[in-house]
Design a protein around this motif. Structure first.
Motif, PDB file in Angstrom:
ATOM      1  N   SER A  17     -23.507 -19.068  22.528  1.00  0.00           N
ATOM      2  CA  SER A  17     -24.613 -20.034  22.476  1.00  0.00           C
ATOM      3  C   SER A  17     -25.987 -19.361  22.440  1.00  0.00           C
ATOM      4  O   SER A  17     -26.992 -20.017  22.179  1.00  0.00           O
ATOM      5  N   ASP A  42     -28.668 -21.803  30.749  1.00  0.00           N
ATOM      6  CA  ASP A  42     -27.410 -22.318  31.276  1.00  0.00           C
ATOM      7  C   ASP A  42     -27.230 -21.851  32.710  1.00  0.00           C
ATOM      8  O   ASP A  42     -27.371 -20.665  33.014  1.00  0.00           O
ATOM      9  N   LYS A  43     -26.899 -22.804  33.595  1.00  0.00           N
ATOM     10  CA  LYS A  43     -26.494 -22.475  34.958  1.00  0.00           C
ATOM     11  C   LYS A  43     -24.987 -22.679  35.031  1.00  0.00           C
ATOM     12  O   LYS A  43     -24.483 -23.763  34.775  1.00  0.00           O
ATOM     13  N   CYS A  44     -24.270 -21.622  35.372  1.00  0.00           N
ATOM     14  CA  CYS A  44     -22.811 -21.670  35.313  1.00  0.00           C
ATOM     15  C   CYS A  44     -22.198 -21.062  36.569  1.00  0.00           C
ATOM     16  O   CYS A  44     -22.704 -20.055  37.081  1.00  0.00           O
ATOM     17  N   LYS A  49     -32.709 -22.105  25.446  1.00  0.00           N
ATOM     18  CA  LYS A  49     -31.655 -22.715  26.250  1.00  0.00           C
ATOM     19  C   LYS A  49     -31.399 -21.873  27.498  1.00  0.00           C
ATOM     20  O   LYS A  49     -31.299 -20.651  27.423  1.00  0.00           O
ATOM     21  N   LYS A 107     -31.879 -27.274  29.287  1.00  0.00           N
ATOM     22  CA  LYS A 107     -31.198 -26.712  30.455  1.00  0.00           C
ATOM     23  C   LYS A 107     -29.829 -27.364  30.645  1.00  0.00           C
ATOM     24  O   LYS A 107     -29.714 -28.589  30.622  1.00  0.00           O
ATOM     25  N   PHE A 108     -28.826 -26.513  30.843  1.00  0.00           N
ATOM     26  CA  PHE A 108     -27.451 -26.982  30.943  1.00  0.00           C
ATOM     27  C   PHE A 108     -26.817 -26.521  32.257  1.00  0.00           C
ATOM     28  O   PHE A 108     -27.178 -25.475  32.808  1.00  0.00           O
ATOM     29  N   ARG A 124     -27.737 -32.507  38.693  1.00  0.00           N
ATOM     30  CA  ARG A 124     -27.991 -32.749  37.269  1.00  0.00           C
ATOM     31  C   ARG A 124     -29.089 -33.782  37.095  1.00  0.00           C
ATOM     32  O   ARG A 124     -30.004 -33.630  36.271  1.00  0.00           O
ATOM     33  N   VAL A 149     -28.242 -17.085  30.439  1.00  0.00           N
ATOM     34  CA  VAL A 149     -27.241 -17.592  31.375  1.00  0.00           C
ATOM     35  C   VAL A 149     -27.520 -17.077  32.790  1.00  0.00           C
ATOM     36  O   VAL A 149     -27.705 -15.878  32.995  1.00  0.00           O
ATOM     37  N   ILE A 192     -22.871 -25.946  33.784  1.00  0.00           N
ATOM     38  CA  ILE A 192     -21.476 -25.849  33.338  1.00  0.00           C
ATOM     39  C   ILE A 192     -20.567 -25.590  34.535  1.00  0.00           C
ATOM     40  O   ILE A 192     -20.842 -24.716  35.369  1.00  0.00           O
ATOM     41  N   LEU A 236     -20.578 -19.310  26.287  1.00  0.00           N
ATOM     42  CA  LEU A 236     -21.970 -19.105  26.700  1.00  0.00           C
ATOM     43  C   LEU A 236     -22.590 -17.936  25.936  1.00  0.00           C
ATOM     44  O   LEU A 236     -23.758 -18.005  25.524  1.00  0.00           O
ATOM     45  N   SER A 257     -27.709 -18.417  24.856  1.00  0.00           N
ATOM     46  CA  SER A 257     -28.547 -18.948  25.928  1.00  0.00           C
ATOM     47  C   SER A 257     -28.877 -17.854  26.934  1.00  0.00           C
ATOM     48  O   SER A 257     -28.220 -16.813  26.991  1.00  0.00           O
TER      49      SER A 257
END
Length: 294
Positions: free
Chosen positions: A24, A7-9, A5, A62-63, A86, A28, A65, A21, A26
């Motif tokens: 998770s 994550d783009k935050c 995973k 891929k997420f 997205r 990040v 947030i 995060l 992930s």
């Protein structure tokens, strides 16, 4: 299958999101606050890596947030641009509407309603009930796929920490009031705009936040060392309280925060504030800040 995973935050995300995060497990990647160019550059960089190793990319989720209105800045996210990115980069988009739920939109449904953005472009919307609803707990909403997944994997968490009946009824009553009195949302938005306009006139302090946001941050106009700013802002808050104005410093866990925000006074606007209340707030802040900072 071993699923990875990414994550783009947004780097201004609140501490609860940061801890989520971490939990998770992930990888990040934080992008600069509300900077869509920086975000897309990082997405392009990730796309190039995926192209070199397509097998690994196929196992990667891929997420993206973001917060509707950021607790740490009072600023609104560029939601339309986030939805476009997205779609372009095939991300799962999670949006925290804790501040915007019950304050934004014609019926209080949040930033998506306020901006007229189709909610199908957002995979999951979550919010705490501690703000406009005035109780505890929270909710997550999304597609039937997301909901089914949450029901299956979240049973142990949800039913082992359910909300007490009294606070559940408080939430139900608040939501019923939202449905019966949609004028409440126009009132809070109007109060937020008027308060913002008045706070902009402070001579020794700077204001940050979207005009329509009920959350605003006040900073020293002249930037100083963090400890000095904390000390001066604390003195301002304490002196304001002695004169009948209750304010709070925004507190952060300096060592643990991903990027600790600059010290500030956090102001939250209530729809019941009168013109006299607002003038008293601004006049007291102006008087006290001049006495302490001159």
């Amino acid at each position: 299958m071993n699923v990875r995973k990414f994550d783009k935050c947004d780097e201004a995300a609140n501490f609860a999101i940061q801890k989520g995060l971490d939990a998770s497990r992930s990888t990040v990647v934080y992008f600069r606050h509300n900077d869509m160019q920086d975000l897309e550059e990082k997405l392009i960089e990730q796309a190039l890596k995926d192209k070199k190793n397509s097998k690994k990319a196929a196992k990667t989720r891929k997420f993206l947030i973001a917060e509707g209105i950021y607790m740490n800045t009072g600023e609104m996210c560029p939601l339309a641009e986030l939805v476009e990115l997205r779609k372009k980069y095939q991300l799962r988009f999670f949006l925290d509407e804790s501040v915007t739920f019950g304050t934004m939109g014609a019926t209080g449904r949040g930033l998506t309603e306020h901006l007229g953005i189709d909610r199908t472009g957002i995979d999951l919307i979550s919010a705490t009930l501690e703000w406009a609803v005035g109780t505890i707990g929270g909710f997550c909403v999304g597609s039937s796929f997301i909901v089914d997944h949450q029901r299956l994997s979240g049973l142990g968490y949800c039913f082992s920490a359910s909300c007490p009946p009294l606070l559940t009824q408080a939430a139900v009553s608040a939501l019923e009031k939202f449905d019966k009195h949609p004028e409440l949302f126009a009132e809070i938005q109007d109060c937020s705009k008027r308060m913002h306009k008045k706070l902009e006139n402070l001579s020794m302090l700077n204001l940050r936040g979207n005009p329509i946001s009920p959350v605003k941050h006040i900073y020293l106009k002249e930037e100083k060392a963090t400890k000095v700013e904390v000390s001066l802002l604390t003195e301002i808050v304490e002196k304001c309280m002695s004169q009948g104005l209750c304010l709070v410093n925004a507190h952060y866990l300096e060592v643990i925060e991903r990027k600790c925000p600059r010290p500030s006074i956090r102001v939250t606007v209530n729809r019941l504030l009168t013109e006299e209340d607002m003038d008293f707030t601004v006049n007291t802040l102006e008087k006290v800040s001049k006495e302490i900072l001159h």
